[in-house]
Design an enzyme around this catalytic site. Structure first.
Site, mmCIF file in Angstrom:
data_model
loop_
_atom_site.group_PDB
_atom_site.id
_atom_site.type_symbol
_atom_site.label_atom_id
_atom_site.label_comp_id
_atom_site.label_asym_id
_atom_site.label_seq_id
_atom_site.Cartn_x
_atom_site.Cartn_y
_atom_site.Cartn_z
ATOM 1 N N ASP A 7 -0.032 -43.200 -53.138
ATOM 2 C CA ASP A 7 -0.397 -44.537 -53.623
ATOM 3 C C ASP A 7 0.444 -44.811 -54.867
ATOM 4 O O ASP A 7 1.373 -44.042 -55.188
ATOM 5 C CB ASP A 7 -1.917 -44.656 -53.857
ATOM 6 N N CYS A 64 -1.745 -38.917 -55.011
ATOM 7 C CA CYS A 64 -2.351 -40.058 -55.701
ATOM 8 C C CYS A 64 -2.461 -39.668 -57.180
ATOM 9 O O CYS A 64 -1.723 -38.785 -57.628
ATOM 10 C CB CYS A 64 -3.695 -40.455 -55.079
ATOM 11 N N THR A 66 -4.974 -38.219 -58.835
ATOM 12 C CA THR A 66 -5.592 -36.904 -58.999
ATOM 13 C C THR A 66 -5.404 -35.984 -57.795
ATOM 14 O O THR A 66 -5.670 -34.783 -57.898
ATOM 15 C CB THR A 66 -7.106 -37.062 -59.197
ATOM 16 N N HIS A 97 -4.888 -18.677 -46.337
ATOM 17 C CA HIS A 97 -6.289 -18.465 -45.960
ATOM 18 C C HIS A 97 -6.893 -19.637 -45.192
ATOM 19 O O HIS A 97 -7.815 -19.438 -44.401
ATOM 20 C CB HIS A 97 -7.142 -18.220 -47.212
ATOM 21 N N HIS A 132 -9.473 -14.881 -41.416
ATOM 22 C CA HIS A 132 -9.345 -16.259 -41.911
ATOM 23 C C HIS A 132 -9.341 -17.255 -40.742
ATOM 24 O O HIS A 132 -9.826 -18.386 -40.888
ATOM 25 C CB HIS A 132 -8.073 -16.409 -42.750
#
Ligand code: RB5
Length: 145
Positions: A7, A64, A66, A97, A132
């Protein structure tokens, strides 16, 4: 092929990462946005995820402010595992993992050099499988309920 999207908060970092990826020889498909004008991150996350689910791209990077909004939106797409990471260890573990398809970055959290290092860790790490794989399959079971 690697899918990338951002964004407005991630626009500048996306350009840095595209250059970095191209220098590595990675083929990139850019899903926008293409300027620093305000755009709603889910509208970018969805086509990036669809390109991965549909097989056009193998992995993706979403950026973005964060990394959080992008990861929340991406993880709503069936079949996608998107990891919001802030350091190289997490980026590596998201592959080893969790077999993540998408690395989500926060351009207001992570500087360009660290982000490039995280992208390298993400792309250079294979899924470890074994126990995993069982855990990742359990995530898919939740998704299929
Ligand atoms: C946009 O201001 C910001 O909310 C967005 O880039 C992202 O950080 C959301 O999670």
């Amino acid at each position: 092929m690697l899918a990338i999207g951002c964004d407005h908060g991630g626009f500048e970092l996306k350009q840095v990462l595209i250059d970095h990826l191209k220098a590595r020889g990675v083929e990139v498909k850019d899903f926008g946005c293409y300027s620093a004008d305000s755009v709603d991150y889910p509208t970018i996350a969805e086509p990036v995820c669809n390109a991965i689910v549909g097989g056009e791209c193998e992995k993706g990077i979403l950026i973005c402010g964060t990394g959080i909004g992008m990861s929340l939106a991406a993880n709503k797409v069936k079949g996608i595992r998107a990891a919001c990471c802030e350091n190289s260890f997490s980026a590596r573990m998201s592959r080893e993992h969790n077999n993540a398809h998408i690395l989500c970055l926060g351009a207001r959290v992570t500087g360009p050099s660290v982000a490039m290092d995280m992208v390298d860790a993400f792309l250079d790490t294979e899924f470890a499988g074994g126990r995993h794989a069982n855990r990742v399959n359990l995530i898919t079971e939740i998704e299929n309920k």
